[in-house]
Design a protein around this motif. Structure first.
Motif, PDB file in Angstrom:
ATOM      1  N   ARG A 106       6.164 -24.538  74.920  1.00  0.00           N
ATOM      2  CA  ARG A 106       4.880 -24.621  74.209  1.00  0.00           C
ATOM      3  C   ARG A 106       4.031 -25.784  74.737  1.00  0.00           C
ATOM      4  NH1 ARG A 106       8.108 -23.395  69.633  1.00  0.00           N
ATOM      5  NH2 ARG A 106       8.185 -25.611  69.061  1.00  0.00           N
ATOM      6  N   LYS A 107       4.709 -26.900  74.976  1.00  0.00           N
ATOM      7  CA  LYS A 107       3.982 -28.050  75.510  1.00  0.00           C
ATOM      8  C   LYS A 107       3.407 -27.739  76.884  1.00  0.00           C
ATOM      9  CE  LYS A 107       4.557 -33.006  76.286  1.00  0.00           C
ATOM     10  NZ  LYS A 107       5.519 -34.132  76.261  1.00  0.00           N
ATOM     11  N   LYS A 153       2.703 -24.732  78.070  1.00  0.00           N
ATOM     12  CA  LYS A 153       1.598 -23.782  77.905  1.00  0.00           C
ATOM     13  C   LYS A 153       0.347 -24.483  77.389  1.00  0.00           C
ATOM     14  CE  LYS A 153       4.378 -19.615  77.116  1.00  0.00           C
ATOM     15  NZ  LYS A 153       4.723 -18.539  76.153  1.00  0.00           N
ATOM     16  N   HIS A 154       0.577 -25.419  76.456  1.00  0.00           N
ATOM     17  CA  HIS A 154      -0.581 -26.166  75.937  1.00  0.00           C
ATOM     18  C   HIS A 154      -1.244 -26.980  77.049  1.00  0.00           C
ATOM     19  CE1 HIS A 154      -3.058 -28.120  72.972  1.00  0.00           C
ATOM     20  NE2 HIS A 154      -2.672 -29.313  73.421  1.00  0.00           N
ATOM     21  N   GLU A 155      -0.416 -27.613  77.890  1.00  0.00           N
ATOM     22  CA  GLU A 155      -0.981 -28.369  79.007  1.00  0.00           C
ATOM     23  C   GLU A 155      -1.696 -27.449  79.986  1.00  0.00           C
ATOM     24  OE1 GLU A 155       2.232 -30.496  80.674  1.00  0.00           O
ATOM     25  OE2 GLU A 155       2.314 -32.023  79.073  1.00  0.00           O
ATOM     26  N   LYS A 212      -3.022 -24.611  79.212  1.00  0.00           N
ATOM     27  CA  LYS A 212      -4.256 -24.192  78.539  1.00  0.00           C
ATOM     28  C   LYS A 212      -5.321 -25.279  78.635  1.00  0.00           C
ATOM     29  CE  LYS A 212      -5.901 -22.360  74.121  1.00  0.00           C
ATOM     30  NZ  LYS A 212      -5.516 -22.035  72.728  1.00  0.00           N
ATOM     31  N   ASP A 213      -4.891 -26.538  78.430  1.00  0.00           N
ATOM     32  CA  ASP A 213      -5.847 -27.647  78.569  1.00  0.00           C
ATOM     33  C   ASP A 213      -6.384 -27.730  79.994  1.00  0.00           C
ATOM     34  OD1 ASP A 213      -5.485 -28.269  75.942  1.00  0.00           O
ATOM     35  OD2 ASP A 213      -3.984 -29.832  76.320  1.00  0.00           O
ATOM     36  N   GLU A 256      -8.763 -24.993  80.442  1.00  0.00           N
ATOM     37  CA  GLU A 256     -10.006 -25.311  79.735  1.00  0.00           C
ATOM     38  C   GLU A 256     -10.837 -26.324  80.523  1.00  0.00           C
ATOM     39  OE1 GLU A 256     -12.874 -25.140  76.791  1.00  0.00           O
ATOM     40  OE2 GLU A 256     -11.124 -23.869  77.144  1.00  0.00           O
TER      41      GLU A 256
END
Length: 532
Positions: A210-211, A213-215, A217-218, A221
């Motif tokens: 998740r971390k 994927k979040h990174e 995604k960031d 972005e």
């Protein structure tokens, strides 16, 4: 005559000249009378001085009395003073006793607190894993000693009885069954612990995923924001180019319109000049025709005058009568009138030609003034357009500078954030290393305390018997952690345990062997978690 009148009469007044006194009129006052008069005049002053002296004397007497009476004990004030002093002394003694009691109470409470702290530390020390294991070894040593004593006692007491053997067999079976149940329970606990560990590992992996994927995604972005920023900048540049092209097109259209207007005006000017030239040519032709006509008229007049002169000469010669003379005079007057009219007509034509020339000069001057004004307006318009272009380019430069500044600020912010993250990571690493150092120091201190405690207990137990101290020695040598693995020297001598990597999750055994009794090394590597 009174005395005052004599004094006033014969005294010297201020501002007057000194006069000689008549001694026969001077009255002599005796000394006693003079003193009486002075005393009568100074009586109030002397009375006030006397009263002040009496008050001062009374005050001094009162102060002396107070000084004398102050040390007397048989007066009311003395008794009261003695009682106050005694009360003050008693209060001071009571306060001193209370302070002594408070100090003693504080010392007692401090001792109680110290005892409680020592007891709490001792309880915490007894609750540690190594001390528990050591106490287990101590209990095992004492149990083994007690068991041997009971065996010796039973051997000397119990005879070979069949019933006792059956009971012993049942006890052994029951104990074996309990041991099996205990082993099964431990196995289930180990399996549950292994599943819990696997679940935690899976949760950690999911958290990492998740971390990540979040990174990602960031990062996407940020990449999207950068793309949008680049697209926006491209749009701005395209719009800027379009504005520049539009301004250039409008400028060229304006210049073309000016050229067209200039060409039209030039054509109109040429047409007007052509008209003026034609008009001048026509005027010249008319003037030439007028001159020719005037010359013809003058020639005809000369011929007529010649004929008239000839006629008059003939008449004179023929000596005509008076009627012929009158007719000749009338004819001469008529010719003079005609000449006058012709002269006036000539002057009128000349004035008209002069007016036409003046009008032409005024028109040409107005044309020149209009051309000069048009050129001035065109120059002002060109300067205004150049100024507008300069302002536009300065505005574009300012926009570019602001965009560069914003981009530099964003870049600096990113660099600062990266430096901050790096600094935080470094601080976290240093904090972790400091934590490890403190942990090692604390573990070393606890290990030293445990070794001293174990040495004292071992010496005390070895005094009674030296046969059953092996569990104590083993518990002391195991190291903190209670596992079966190697000792971590850099972690304060911790000895962790290891689990198998398969579904069983059992704890790996602790044994030393010169070789392996298993022939399948691949299976062993799989159990240990190796994949190569």
């Amino acid at each position: 005559m009174g005395t005052s009148e004599i004094i006033v009469r014969f005294r010297r007044r201020g501002g007057q000249a000194k006069e000689s006194a008549d001694l026969r009129q001077v009255t002599i006052i005796p000394h006693n009378e003079w003193r009486r008069i002075g005393d009568s005049l100074d009586s109030l002053t002397r009375e006030a001085a006397r009263l002040r002296a009496e008050r001062k004397a009374k005050k001094e007497m009162h102060l002396r009395s107070q000084e004398v009476v102050k040390h007397w004990t048989n007066t009311y004030a003395g008794v009261k003073e003695q009682k106050l002093k005694a009360k003050k002394k008693r209060d001071e003694e009571i306060e001193a006793e209370r302070q002594i009691l408070d100090v003693e109470e504080e010392i007692h409470k401090q001792g109680e607190r110290k005892k409680a702290i020592e007891y709490a530390k001792q309880c915490q020390f007894y609750q540690t894993e190594r001390v528990k294991n050591f106490h287990s070894g101590l209990l095992l040593s004492r149990v083994m000693k007690e068991r041997d004593a009971q065996i010796e006692f039973q051997k000397s007491k119990i005879k070979s009885d069949k019933k006792w053997e059956e009971q012993l067999k049942l006890s052994i079976e029951k104990a074996f069954k309990e041991e099996q149940e205990k082993a099964e329970k431990q196995r289930r606990d180990r399996v549950a612990l292994a599943k819990d560990h696997l679940k935690q590992i899976k949760e950690h992996e999911e958290e990492e995923e998740r971390k990540r994927k979040h990174e990602e995604k960031d990062a996407e972005e940020i990449k999207r924001q950068n793309s949008l920023y680049e697209i926006e900048m491209k749009k701005k540049l395209e719009k800027k180019k379009e504005d520049i092209n539009e301004s250039r097109r409008l400028f060229f259209e304006h210049m073309n319109d000016k050229n067209i207007i200039k060409a039209v005006e030039q054509q109109q000017q040429e047409e007007e000049d052509e008209k003026i030239r034609k008009f001048i040519k026509a005027k010249k032709r008319l003037m030439q025709m007028g001159k020719e006509k005037e010359a013809e008229t003058h020639r005809l007049m000369e011929e007529r005058r010649e004929r008239i002169n000839n006629f008059l000469s003939e008449l004179m010669k023929e000596k005509i009568d008076n009627e012929d003379l009158i007719i000749a005079r009338d004819i001469a007057e008529a010719e003079a009138e005609w000449e006058k009219r012709e002269r006036e007509k000539y002057e009128k034509n000349k004035a008209e030609l002069r007016a036409i020339a003046e009008h032409r000069a005024v028109v040409m001057k107005n044309k020149e003034e209009e051309e000069r004004q048009r050129k001035s307006e065109a120059k002002e318009q060109l300067l205004a357009n150049m100024k507008i272009d300069q302002i536009f380019w300065e505005h574009e430069k300012e926009k570019k500078r602001k965009a560069d500044k914003e981009r530099q600020e964003v870049q600096d912010a990113h660099i600062q954030q990266m430096a901050k993250n790096k600094f935080n990571a470094k601080q976290a690493k240093q904090a972790e290393l400091e934590y490890y150092r403190r942990t090692e120091a604390l573990v070393a201190e606890k290990e030293k305390e445990f070794q001293e405690y174990a040495r004292e207990v071992t010496e005390l137990e070895s005094e009674s018997t030296n046969k059953y101290i092996y569990p104590l020695v083993k518990a002391v040598q195991e190291g903190s952690g209670g596992g079966h693995g190697p000792i971590f020297v850099d972690r304060g001598g911790l000895r962790p345990s290891y689990q198998a990597n398969d579904i069983t999750g059992v704890q790996l055994p602790f044994y030393n062997s010169q070789g392996s009794k298993y022939s399948n090394f691949q299976k062993s590597k799989g159990r240990l978690g190796f994949t190569w």
